[in-house]
Design an enzyme around this catalytic site. Structure first.
Site, PDB file in Angstrom:
ATOM      1  N   ARG B  34      45.613  -7.634  79.988  1.00  0.00           N
ATOM      2  CA  ARG B  34      44.420  -6.652  79.792  1.00  0.00           C
ATOM      3  C   ARG B  34      43.090  -6.816  79.011  1.00  0.00           C
ATOM      4  O   ARG B  34      42.897  -7.860  78.202  1.00  0.00           O
ATOM      5  CB  ARG B  34      45.429  -5.113  79.405  1.00  0.00           C
ATOM      6  CG  ARG B  34      46.664  -5.087  80.787  1.00  0.00           C
ATOM      7  CD  ARG B  34      47.618  -3.833  80.256  1.00  0.00           C
ATOM      8  NE  ARG B  34      47.112  -2.780  80.367  1.00  0.00           N
ATOM      9  CZ  ARG B  34      47.631  -1.903  80.945  1.00  0.00           C
ATOM     10  NH1 ARG B  34      48.172  -2.605  82.420  1.00  0.00           N
ATOM     11  NH2 ARG B  34      46.971  -0.797  81.431  1.00  0.00           N
ATOM     12  N   GLY B  37      43.739  -6.670  71.825  1.00  0.00           N
ATOM     13  CA  GLY B  37      43.965  -5.100  71.425  1.00  0.00           C
ATOM     14  C   GLY B  37      45.220  -4.829  71.699  1.00  0.00           C
ATOM     15  O   GLY B  37      45.598  -4.244  70.692  1.00  0.00           O
ATOM     16  N   GLY B  38      45.945  -5.000  72.625  1.00  0.00           N
ATOM     17  CA  GLY B  38      46.930  -4.604  73.014  1.00  0.00           C
ATOM     18  C   GLY B  38      47.304  -3.141  73.189  1.00  0.00           C
ATOM     19  O   GLY B  38      46.190  -2.379  73.212  1.00  0.00           O
ATOM     20  N   GLY B 182      61.515  13.865  73.306  1.00  0.00           N
ATOM     21  CA  GLY B 182      60.743  12.945  72.526  1.00  0.00           C
ATOM     22  C   GLY B 182      60.238  12.730  71.190  1.00  0.00           C
ATOM     23  O   GLY B 182      59.175  12.757  71.291  1.00  0.00           O
ATOM     24  N   GLU B 189      52.195  13.180  67.199  1.00  0.00           N
ATOM     25  CA  GLU B 189      51.189  13.000  66.956  1.00  0.00           C
ATOM     26  C   GLU B 189      50.625  13.879  68.482  1.00  0.00           C
ATOM     27  O   GLU B 189      50.072  14.011  68.152  1.00  0.00           O
ATOM     28  CB  GLU B 189      50.829  11.118  66.881  1.00  0.00           C
ATOM     29  CG  GLU B 189      50.868  11.502  65.972  1.00  0.00           C
ATOM     30  CD  GLU B 189      51.132   9.297  65.279  1.00  0.00           C
ATOM     31  OE1 GLU B 189      50.733   8.971  64.299  1.00  0.00           O
ATOM     32  OE2 GLU B 189      49.856   8.978  66.125  1.00  0.00           O
ATOM     33  N   GLY B 268      61.506   5.637  73.402  1.00  0.00           N
ATOM     34  CA  GLY B 268      61.294   4.488  72.868  1.00  0.00           C
ATOM     35  C   GLY B 268      60.046   3.515  73.337  1.00  0.00           C
ATOM     36  O   GLY B 268      59.681   4.246  74.389  1.00  0.00           O
ATOM     37  N   MET B 314      58.295  -2.751  64.955  1.00  0.00           N
ATOM     38  CA  MET B 314      57.548  -2.101  66.571  1.00  0.00           C
ATOM     39  C   MET B 314      56.015  -1.233  65.665  1.00  0.00           C
ATOM     40  O   MET B 314      55.878  -0.317  66.242  1.00  0.00           O
ATOM     41  CB  MET B 314      58.211  -1.209  67.643  1.00  0.00           C
ATOM     42  CG  MET B 314      59.642  -2.314  68.520  1.00  0.00           C
ATOM     43  SD  MET B 314      59.220  -0.950  69.985  1.00  0.00           S
ATOM     44  CE  MET B 314      59.778  -2.194  70.542  1.00  0.00           C
ATOM     45  N   ALA B 316      51.890  -2.408  63.940  1.00  0.00           N
ATOM     46  CA  ALA B 316      51.171  -3.122  64.233  1.00  0.00           C
ATOM     47  C   ALA B 316      51.233  -3.998  63.155  1.00  0.00           C
ATOM     48  O   ALA B 316      51.111  -4.731  62.941  1.00  0.00           O
ATOM     49  CB  ALA B 316      49.779  -1.694  64.540  1.00  0.00           C
ATOM     50  N   HIS B 440      41.057   9.503  38.507  1.00  0.00           N
ATOM     51  CA  HIS B 440      41.933  10.922  38.678  1.00  0.00           C
ATOM     52  C   HIS B 440      40.153  11.331  38.683  1.00  0.00           C
ATOM     53  O   HIS B 440      39.061  11.093  38.274  1.00  0.00           O
ATOM     54  CB  HIS B 440      41.470  11.534  37.283  1.00  0.00           C
ATOM     55  CG  HIS B 440      41.823  12.455  36.500  1.00  0.00           C
ATOM     56  ND1 HIS B 440      43.035  12.767  37.256  1.00  0.00           N
ATOM     57  CD2 HIS B 440      41.256  13.352  36.160  1.00  0.00           C
ATOM     58  CE1 HIS B 440      43.187  14.636  37.212  1.00  0.00           C
ATOM     59  NE2 HIS B 440      41.853  14.789  36.049  1.00  0.00           N
TER      60      HIS B 440
END
Lengths: 823, 455
Positions: B34, B37-38, B182, B189, B268, B314, B316, B440
């Protein structure tokens, strides 16, 4: 297979019928009038006294084991208690007529025999000799304890206290015990009284007594050997091996004049009807009558008979008659001495497998009571005398018991104070050049032996002056080196004997003994039946009685057949006797190749695991001769491994080749065979040669300088040279033909890691055979570690070799995968 | 020609390995079927961050900034535009990787690759009808979303009702009702994003907490915050079937059904090994993954496995480091992978960031740890920028006083957590850390507060 004997087809194929003859059962019939002619009043009362002593002694032990007190004295005994109650008459009958030269061996249930033979020795030994024994044993430590209390002035009475005290102290694990408390209940013995090791392995004494009888025969020592065992032991293979080993035709047909004839050995089965809880008649065996066993061994039926063990006089009579047969060289003989035990197999046995009715039926004919009744009835003594005697015995056992349980008088050995208190007995590490000073019995002069003459022409280094390899026919090989050491010892130590399968005419399966037959007579060098268990056990018995033996196992794989004899007998008797016994046995074990799964395994690691054995595995002629010489001059059992891959091998390392004269290579010293600075390779046995090849490749192809160290011995082992090398190289590969899992290499690697952790650049890596069967010869390169495997291991786990493609897999994940699968 | 290294998979593990190996002057082939960059660049870390940033702006605009005296009217979010922007970002990043590969002289083969077997010199890999030979092989074939064997789920995926991370990021129309199956990082996210843009979100989680192995207290706070924002959480709940657009669930209360327009399957991920023919060289796999040692070596000499495919972490950033270790080992340089200090972040609002041990993991290992917990209000900048925020830090010290773990709930903890990762990786004590001067005012000063409290 002597050529003098002919297997005639006409004879062996002829039809006919085998007549087995008959076996007497309980034939003793003497009247009291006849008995009175044989035994004096003193004898009758001694027989009673001895039986009652055994019963009271065992009653005491049963009481402190179960009720934690005896006769008002509190004591908790936690050890084993395989008691003799019920069997007393059989033991006393067995021992009563024995002489001071006779030896008895027994089983886990032998307390009665120990006492009976002990009392016999106290009756028979000259007083001076008795006194000397007591004074010399443990520097008089036991004598000092008992003589404080015994003011009778009677040395035999004092010796009775001595026997009881030494025995009880042993039972209770005290350092004044006959074997310093290291033997314990099932292994009590005291050789000065002719009481030899009792054995907690059922039937374990079988082969050992054959060795003891061989010792008497071969070294012309007086006396007989009695092998006492229970009927349960008749189910044990090693016992059958011993029966056959002791009865071989060769003693009658081949052994030379003066040594011809049978062994002075009585196999005496104390047949109490049970092997633990298994009923030997009706349940676990088929013989119905144990005396039948003799008929399966030899045409004499081993002069087997059944004896009524509940009549001590019948047993005495039988032993006297059997002694005559032994004197006439007709041994061995077999006795089925019927008896019965009232208490359980051990203190925890509730006799769930038998009825009270049965026990009561035997108690109703109790041998001690019956004997007392007979003596009273025949007016030998009045009933009161017996009551008083019983009380006196009880009082004496109580008095001695108090001494034996007193922590001040009879402390235990203390490993807290002396951490080596037990360890120091594991090996005797004594130099014994020969075990007797008489002239060795040989057929020819050493120099006249044809092989000795031939060896003079052999080249004693593998390469000639031009560096060319000398042909196999001309080179002085490992088989020659072993021969040279062994024949030399035959001419030095008159007690040395060697035996194993196909040793004599064949010359040993691998030719080590070729030519020995012409010089060494049968009785010192003979073929053994295919009985690995008896081969090793006979050597154990022979050595513990005073001789030196070289038994041989034709293949390392057969070690399993002699497992008990190597692991429990050969290894343990020096320490179980607290150093009293010596065990100078060199067990030659040939490690096979090319013969598949059951004839090609290296089991050095199994043997190295067992404390009490020395283990060596030479790979060069120089080392083979030197190590064999050293092994044959020591006092310890040495398991001497030889590789079938190397019997032809000439000396490639030792400058000047193999010396013609005598020299020793000390056991325990590894040897640097090639020096190097980048990598250490520690080898065991035949893997020396692929390691040298690997070292040369590493140098040539990768500029890595490898040092190759030959372990030579696994036990003992001096780490100094290896650690010194690792400090220099920082890397080590260990290699052996043994399967990797549980290999002794892991032990070496773990110790090296501990001893040189800061110097190691990578963990030590082990190269062994895969955890699989050894395959057919064509696939052996996938089984025995090859030179390339060392490169594979180095590249994967120690130092990546640039551009190298490994053939064998030394990755960690593969290790994990295989271990998960158990392969 | 024989290449030095063949790399299967062009995700973070693969492209980082290729780039490192290329810079070490090795000849490298990188196979990727594909886009380069996966998952990370194309359908994971990066696109989700793009979306979440838009959602955060929208949250402020539609009223979240009112506390700070800033209000606006008519705020709108155009989901299709957000996705279009995401695609643009992805394109930029992917072409960045391609440029990197070019710079490192890596031969990129855009085709699926299969291991053919061992050769005299190493290994052969086939792709696009050609066979490539390499001395070493790095497997970085990544992972795929697990579609569990729930009755009807497979059909729902085919029908486009159930989606994985790949499909949901391509949706141009926001679902009205979304079930998130899940409640781990990906699920939370996406729940956060779709909650912000107005979807009715239900999170179904089999465990009794959300957020996977992250600190329980932190996860509980996050759950409270999102519950207030309208997300429904069903914990200790098992999905037992999918029927059309209904998800059947079962929990202590019994069986029930929830209807939704879309179901996100985020239970998963599984390593992608079946796809590349690992059996051809006898690679050891366990539960589909390729186990590796600390040098990233597999059980086959010369073969390495990095990134999601080894099933270890798992993430990056783990993959990057693993790739570096593998290449260093191939180059003969000593290097080992350490998993004790891998940070992990859930990019919700507020962010949840952790590194090293949690209270729970320490307890399971039997480690005795001291927990130092402080509210983030101890850092002035946090108060200034997080009105009413309840964030906190937890720092874990072992018996020698070494910092072995930390977690923070609050913004911008994802940018701060590396500070604690340094402490964990280098095994620093509070005393060591106290010598570090922090700028600071920053939220990061909370680290200093935490360590100083222990001196």
């Amino acid at each position: 297979m002597p050529k003098s004997q002919f297997i005639d087809p006409a004879k062996v194929r002829k039809p006919g019928k085998l007549e087995l003859g008959s076996i007497d059962l309980n034939v003793y019939k003497k009247s009291f009038a006849e008995e009175k002619k044989i035994f004096s009043k003193k004898d009758f009362l001694a027989i009673y006294n001895n039986m009652q002593f055994i019963r009271e002694f065992e009653t005491m032990l049963f009481s402190v084991r179960t009720a934690k007190h005896y006769n008002g004295v509190d004591y908790q005994y936690t050890g084993p208690a395989h008691l003799y109650i019920g069997q007393e008459s059989a033991a006393v009958g067995m021992a009563f007529s024995l002489t001071d030269d006779d030896q008895i061996f027994g089983s886990h249930r032998s307390h009665g025999e120990v006492l009976a033979k002990g009392f016999n020795a106290i009756r028979n030994l000259p007083e001076k000799k008795l006194e000397q024994v007591m004074k010399e044993f443990l520097d008089g430590a036991l004598l000092k304890v008992v003589e404080k209390q015994n003011k009778t002035g009677d040395i035999r009475d004092l010796a009775t206290d001595f026997l009881l005290y030494g025995f009880m102290a042993e039972l209770f694990g005290r350092s004044n015990g006959f074997t310093r408390g290291l033997g314990n209940s099932m292994h009590v013995f005291f050789t000065p009284f002719g009481i030899y090791p009792n054995n907690a392995i059922v039937g374990g004494s079988g082969g050992i007594t054959v060795g003891a009888a061989l010792y008497k025969k071969i070294n012309k020592k007086p006396g007989i050997v009695v092998c006492n065992f229970g009927d349960g032991a008749l189910a044990r293979g090693p016992v059958w091996e011993a029966l056959n080993f002791a009865s071989q035709d060769q003693f009658f047909e081949l052994w030379e004049k003066g040594y011809n004839g049978g062994l002075p050995l009585i196999f005496n089965c104390f047949n109490n009807g049970y092997g633990m809880g298994g009923q030997t008649v009706g349940e676990t065996m088929a013989y119905k009558i144990a005396a039948r066993v003799g008929a399966g061994v030899s045409p004499t039926n081993l002069y087997s008979e059944r004896v009524d063990g509940y009549n001590p006089l019948a047993v005495i009579d039988a032993f006297k008659r059997k002694r005559e047969l032994l004197k006439a060289n007709k041994g061995p003989v077999f006795l089925d001495t019927v008896t019965y035990r009232y208490v359980g197999h051990s203190a925890t046995d509730s006799s769930s497998y038998r009825t009270m009715e049965e026990i009561d039926a035997w108690k109703a004919v109790d041998a001690i009571q019956a004997f007392r009744d007979k003596l009273v009835k025949n007016k030998v003594e009045k009933s009161d005398w017996f009551d008083a005697e019983n009380e006196a015995i009880r009082a004496r056992i109580t008095r001695i018991m108090k001494l034996a349980i007193d922590n001040e008088i009879s402390p235990r050995i203390d490993p807290a104070k002396d951490p080596d208190a037990i360890r120091k007995y594991m090996l005797s590490n004594t130099r014994i050049e020969k075990r007797d000073d008489r002239k060795p019995d040989v057929n020819t002069k050493l120099e006249a032996n044809s092989r000795v003459i031939k060896l003079k022409d052999k080249v004693r280094f593998a390469y000639d002056a031009n560096g060319k390899e000398v042909s196999k026919l001309k080179v002085f090989s490992i088989r020659d080196a072993l021969f040279e050491a062994i024949i030399n010892k035959f001419y030095t130590d008159p007690t040395l004997i060697a035996f194993g399968e196909d040793n004599r005419d064949w010359g040993g399966a691998y030719g080590v003994y070729g030519g020995l037959t012409e010089s060494i007579p049968y009785h010192r060098f003979f073929n053994a039946p295919i009985s690995e268990s008896a081969i090793v056990a006979a050597a154990v018995g022979y050595a513990m009685c005073g001789g030196r033996a070289i038994p041989e196992l034709m293949y390392c794989d057969f070690l399993g057949c002699a497992g008990d004899e190597v692991f429990n007998q050969l290894a343990k008797w020096q320490s179980m006797s607290a150093g009293v016994l010596k065990m100078p046995v060199v067990l030659r074990v040939s490690v096979g190749a090319k013969y598949g799964a059951q004839h090609a395994q290296d089991w050095t690691s199994l043997v190295a695991h067992i404390p009490g054995l020395k283990v060596c595995f030479p790979a060069t002629p120089y080392d083979a001769k030197g190590l064999m010489n050293a092994a044959l001059s020591g006092s310890d059992p040495v398991v001497f491994f030889e590789s079938q891959k190397l019997y032809d091998m000439g000396e490639r390392f030792h400058e000047g080749g193999v010396p013609e004269g005598y020299y020793e290579v000390a056991l325990g010293e590894p040897d640097v065979k090639r020096t190097g600075s980048d990598l250490t390779i520690l080898t065991v046995g035949a893997t020396l040669y692929p390691s040298i090849e690997a070292a040369e490749r590493l140098q040539k192809e990768y500029n890595i300088s490898a040092e190759v160290i030959d372990a030579r011995t696994l036990v003992p082992f001096n780490y100094d040279k290896v650690i010194e090398s690792v400090k220099k190289t920082g890397r080590i590969v260990l290699i052996s033909d043994a399967c990797e899992r549980g290999s002794h290499l892991n032990d070496l690697a773990s110790n090296i890691t501990r001893l040189a952790f800061d110097y190691l650049d990578a963990p030590p890596v082990i190269v062994g055979a895969p955890n699989s069967i050894s395959p057919c010869p064509e696939l052996e390169k996938f089984y025995y570690p090859q030179a390339s495997w060392i490169l594979d291991a180095v590249s994967e786990a120690i130092l990546p070799l640039p551009g190298y493609t490994p053939a064998m897999n030394f990755t960690k994940m593969e290790k994990i995968r295989r271990e998960k699968l158990g392969i | 020609m024989i290449y030095d290294v063949l790399i299967i998979g062009g995700g973070p593990a693969g492209y980082r390995a290729a780039e490192r190996a290329g810079h070490k002057k090795m000849s490298v082939v990188l196979f990727e079927e594909r886009s380069l960059g996966g998952v990370c660049l194309n359908e994971g870390c990066m696109p989700t961050k793009t979306l979440l940033y838009s959602a955060k702006l929208y949250d402020y605009a539609k009223g979240g900034s009112a506390h700070y005296g800033v209000t606006s009217t008519g705020a709108k979010i155009d989901h299709a535009a957000v996705v279009a922007r995401k695609d643009k970002v992805v394109k930029t990043l992917v072409s960045g990787v391609a440029a990197q590969m070019k710079g490192a002289k890596v031969t990129v083969v855009s085709a699926s690759a299969k291991i053919v077997g061992k050769t005299a010199n190493g290994f052969a890999v086939a792709a696009n009808g050609e066979t490539y030979e390499g001395r070493k092989l790095i497997i970085a074939s990544g992972s795929a979303a697990v579609v569990p064997p729930i009755p009807g789920l497979k059909e729902a995926v085919a029908a486009g009702v159930a989606l994985t991370n790949r499909e949901i990021l391509a949706l141009t129309k926001a679902p009205k009702k979304l079930i998130v199956l899940g409640g781990g990082v990906i699920g939370l996210e996406m729940a956060s994003y779709f909650n912000s843009i107005g979807s009715e979100v239900t999170v179904v989680e089999m465990m009794d907490k959300i957020g996977g192995p992250s600190d329980a207290e932190m996860c509980a706070q996050l759950q409270d915050i999102y519950t207030q924002r309208g997300v429904k959480f069903m914990l200790s709940t098992k999905a037992v079937g999918v029927n059309g657009n209904k998800l059947a669930v079962e929990n202590a209360a019994g069986k029930s059904e929830i209807a939704a327009d879309k179901i996100l399957v985020s239970v998963g991920r599984r390593a992608r090994t079946a796809e590349i023919n690992t059996d051809a060289i006898g690679l050891f796999t366990e539960r589909g993954a390729i186990p590796t040692d600390e040098e990233m070596k597999t059980n086959v000499p010369g073969v390495f496995a990095v990134g999601d495919v080894n099933g270890k972490s798992m993430l990056a950033h783990t993959a990057y480091r693993e790739a570096e270790v593998a290449v260093n080992v191939i180059a003969g340089e000593k290097d080992v992978m350490n998993y004790n200090a891998i940070p992990s972040v859930i990019y919700t609002n507020p962010e949840l960031s952790s590194v090293g041990e949690t209270e729970d993991s320490a307890k399971k290992k039997g480690l005795k740890v001291k927990v130092v917990k402080l509210p983030l209000q101890f850092a002035g900048r946090y108060i200034a920028e997080n009105d009413g925020g309840k964030g906190f830090i937890k720092m874990l010290l072992d018996q020698d006083g070494i910092i072995v773990g930390a977690c923070i709930v609050g913004n911008p903890s994802s940018e701060m957590i590396y500070g604690m990762a340094i402490a964990v990786e280098r095994k620093l004590t509070c005393k060591d850390m106290a010598k570090v001067v922090f700028p600071h005012p920053t939220v990061s000063e909370i680290f200093r507060e935490a360590v100083i409290s222990q001196i």
